[in-house]
Design a protein around this motif. Sequence first.
Motif, PDB file in Angstrom:
ATOM      1  N   TYR A 114      10.250   8.241 -25.916  1.00 35.27           N
ATOM      2  CA  TYR A 114       9.143   9.193 -25.976  1.00 35.27           C
ATOM      3  C   TYR A 114       8.936   9.875 -24.634  1.00 35.27           C
ATOM      4  N   GLY A 115       8.273  11.023 -24.707  1.00 33.20           N
ATOM      5  CA  GLY A 115       7.898  11.756 -23.508  1.00 33.20           C
ATOM      6  C   GLY A 115       9.075  12.384 -22.793  1.00 33.20           C
ATOM      7  N   GLU A 116       8.758  13.108 -21.757  1.00 33.95           N
ATOM      8  CA  GLU A 116       9.791  13.794 -20.980  1.00 33.95           C
ATOM      9  C   GLU A 116      10.487  12.873 -19.995  1.00 33.95           C
ATOM     10  N   ASP A 117       9.871  11.726 -19.696  1.00 32.82           N
ATOM     11  CA  ASP A 117      10.468  10.809 -18.724  1.00 32.82           C
ATOM     12  C   ASP A 117      11.364   9.757 -19.365  1.00 32.82           C
ATOM     13  N   GLY A 118      11.531   9.816 -20.704  1.00 35.13           N
ATOM     14  CA  GLY A 118      12.446   8.903 -21.386  1.00 35.13           C
ATOM     15  C   GLY A 118      11.923   7.494 -21.544  1.00 35.13           C
ATOM     16  N   GLY A 119      10.608   7.333 -21.706  1.00 31.81           N
ATOM     17  CA  GLY A 119      10.044   6.012 -21.958  1.00 31.81           C
ATOM     18  C   GLY A 119      10.596   5.436 -23.249  1.00 31.81           C
ATOM     19  N   VAL A 120      10.720   4.122 -23.308  1.00 27.36           N
ATOM     20  CA  VAL A 120      11.247   3.457 -24.500  1.00 27.36           C
ATOM     21  C   VAL A 120      10.105   2.746 -25.215  1.00 27.36           C
ATOM     22  N   GLY A 121       9.885   3.121 -26.471  1.00 28.35           N
ATOM     23  CA  GLY A 121       8.813   2.521 -27.256  1.00 28.35           C
ATOM     24  C   GLY A 121       9.289   1.412 -28.153  1.00 28.35           C
ATOM     25  N   PHE A 122      10.460   1.584 -28.757  1.00 31.78           N
ATOM     26  CA  PHE A 122      10.976   0.600 -29.708  1.00 31.78           C
ATOM     27  C   PHE A 122      12.486   0.513 -29.568  1.00 31.78           C
TER      28      PHE A 122
END
Length: 117
Positions: free
Chosen positions: A96-104
């Motif tokens: 998610y997001g523009e910074d490439g966070g990992v949610g799942f």
Amino acid sequence: MMTFKRSARDLIEVGSCYEGQFCKEGWSVTSRPGAARITVEWGYDLHEITLTPRNWSRVKRGGKLRIRSRGFSEDGPQWEYWSFAGGLDGDLSVEYGEDGGVGFVGKLHDATIEEAK
């Protein structure tokens, strides 16, 4: 109503509840035969995407698919990037997001799958 093409056969309709779009609660696209809604949880939130019959078939056959959808966070709307590989027992990740966070990160069978018949 604005539309844009993803490929010659797949259209995504902005402002409605088609693949890659956030749907109003209680309204289901999965009534389209062959479509599927995939839901995962991270933090205290549920995140979902509804796949068209064509893309759901591709995922079930084990084909790779990366698709962008509208999501949300505490800071407001954001893009989510769903990656499928390896069929029902294969991998699923959601960034998610523009910074490439990992949610799942997990297996597709770990998600809730609602398939329209």
